[in-house]
Structure formats: structure tokens, C-alpha cells
Design a protein around this motif. Structure first.
Motif, mmCIF file in Angstrom:
data_model
loop_
_atom_site.group_PDB
_atom_site.id
_atom_site.type_symbol
_atom_site.label_atom_id
_atom_site.label_comp_id
_atom_site.label_asym_id
_atom_site.label_seq_id
_atom_site.Cartn_x
_atom_site.Cartn_y
_atom_site.Cartn_z
ATOM 1 N N ASP A 68 36.396 41.689 32.649
ATOM 2 C CA ASP A 68 36.664 40.571 33.571
ATOM 3 C C ASP A 68 37.115 41.025 34.955
ATOM 4 N N ALA A 69 38.092 41.918 35.020
ATOM 5 C CA ALA A 69 38.642 42.339 36.308
ATOM 6 C C ALA A 69 37.560 42.959 37.195
ATOM 7 N N GLU A 70 36.773 43.874 36.610
ATOM 8 C CA GLU A 70 35.701 44.537 37.375
ATOM 9 C C GLU A 70 34.616 43.539 37.756
ATOM 10 N N GLN B 277 35.700 41.250 40.556
ATOM 11 C CA GLN B 277 35.736 42.004 41.815
ATOM 12 C C GLN B 277 34.321 42.125 42.385
ATOM 13 N N ARG C 83 35.513 31.993 33.492
ATOM 14 C CA ARG C 83 36.340 33.152 33.849
ATOM 15 C C ARG C 83 36.970 33.019 35.240
ATOM 16 N N PHE D 74 40.844 33.659 42.357
ATOM 17 C CA PHE D 74 39.543 34.215 42.751
ATOM 18 C C PHE D 74 39.043 33.514 44.007
#
Length: 201
Positions: free
Chosen positions: A98-100, A103, A129, A134
Motif C-alpha cells: 500500500d505505502a509504495e 506513493q 485504499r 493521500f
């Protein structure tokens, strides 16, 4: 001259004439046979030359077809390899943590937005997500570039594996993974085709 001598003379002349006629006939027969043999040989050679010519043309045609088939198979194999590579790339992009992933998505939105007022359309999985943070980061980055930062999340979803669609008032920009990879693939297939055709420039 006695009768017997006359008859003998006639017989001799007749025998000589018969021998001459027979010799001439034999010579004619021999000449006809020679002519037939020469004609037959010429006809045979002509027929043979014709068959050789046809055989060479057929061999050339078969060789050309074989070369075309070999090229087709090589192109098909390369296309199959390209298919697999792009399928793998698509799966890897969509499967990022999720984080990558967020981004990457943020970078795509900031670099693809045309006005800064777009609506962000995602697939159902990615939409779930997305966090409020974000959108704040995206809009802050747009404002830092001197553009309006008012990108919003659309209520609708798109049938894409990843990336996004940026829907403006007049223009809808497809920034999905599929669209990006298709552009790369088109360039790559042109290069592959050029290599197969022998143009490596």
C-alpha cells in the motif's frame, strides 16, 4: 549371245539393282533412326530442362515460404515473451504494498493532472485504499507547482488494473497502468519487428 547368257545377265543386273535398292532402304532406315534418336534426345533434354527449371522455381518458393514461416514463428515467440513480461509488470505494479503503491499513484496524479481540478477515477480496490491524507498530499504538491490543488475522488470506478483516470470538465486522461504499458509495448514491438526485418538502425 545365247539365251542362257542373256538370262544370267538379266539376273545379275536385277541382283545389283535389288542390292542397291536394299542398301538405299537400309541407309534411309538408319537415317530415320538417327533422326528419331536425335529428336528424342533433344526432346528429352528440353523436357529435362523444363523439369529442372520448375524444380528450381519450386525449391525457391518452398525456401521462401520456409523463411517466412520461420520469421513468423520467431515473431510469435517474441510477442509471447513480450506478453509475459508485460503481464508480469502489470501484476507487480498492482501488487505493490500500500505505502509504495500510493506513493507511485501520487506521483502519477501530480505529473498527469492537466488543470488541478480533475476527478480521480480508480478501480474499486484502489479506491478503498485511498485516504484523506493521500488527496491532501496530491493537492499540496499541485499547489507547490503553482496549479490549483482541488483534485477530488470520484464516486465511480474504472475497469483498470491500476493507475488512474483523471476526469476533467472537457478532457479525460487515461493514466492507467494498461495505457502506460501499451505505449511502451507499441514502441518495443516496432523495435522487435525492425530487428526481425534486418533493420537494426
Amino acid at each position: 549371245m545365247p539365251l542362257e547368257a542373256i538370262i544370267a545377265e538379266i539376273k545379275k543386273d536385277a541382283a545389283e539393282q535389288a542390292a542397291a535398292i536394299l542398301a538405299e532402304a537400309e541407309e534411309r532406315v538408319a537415317a530415320i533412326e538417327r533422326e528419331r534418336e536425335e529428336s528424342g534426345r533433344a526432346e528429352f533434354e528440353s523436357t529435362l530442362a523444363g523439369y529442372k527449371g520448375r524444380a528450381q522455381a519450386m525449391e525457391k518458393r518452398v525456401l521462401t515460404l520456409a523463411q517466412l514461416e520461420a520469421r513468423r514463428q520467431v515473431l510469435e515467440a517474441r510477442r509471447g515473451a513480450v506478453d509475459q513480461a508485460f503481464d508480469l509488470a502489470l501484476r507487480q505494479l498492482a501488487g505493490l504494498p500500500d505505502a509504495e503503491y500510493l506513493q507511485l499513484l501520487e506521483s502519477i496524479v501530480v505529473n498527469s493532472a492537466l488543470t488541478g481540478h480533475e476527478e480521480l477515477v480508480l478501480n474499486a480496490r484502489d479506491r478503498a485504499r485511498i485516504t484523506h491524507g493521500f488527496l491532501e498530499r496530491v493537492n499540496a504538491s499541485l499547489r507547490a507547482q503553482g496549479r490549483p490543488g482541488s483534485v477530488t475522488l470520484s464516486a465511480r470506478t474504472a475497469a483498470i488494473s491500476g493507475g488512474c483516470i483523471l476526469a476533467g470538465e472537457e478532457v479525460e486522461l487515461n493514466a492507467s497502468f494498461e495505457a502506460a504499458l501499451k505505449t511502451i509495448r507499441d514502441d518495443l514491438e516496432t523495435e522487435v519487428a525492425a530487428i526481425l526485418l534486418g533493420d537494426r538502425s
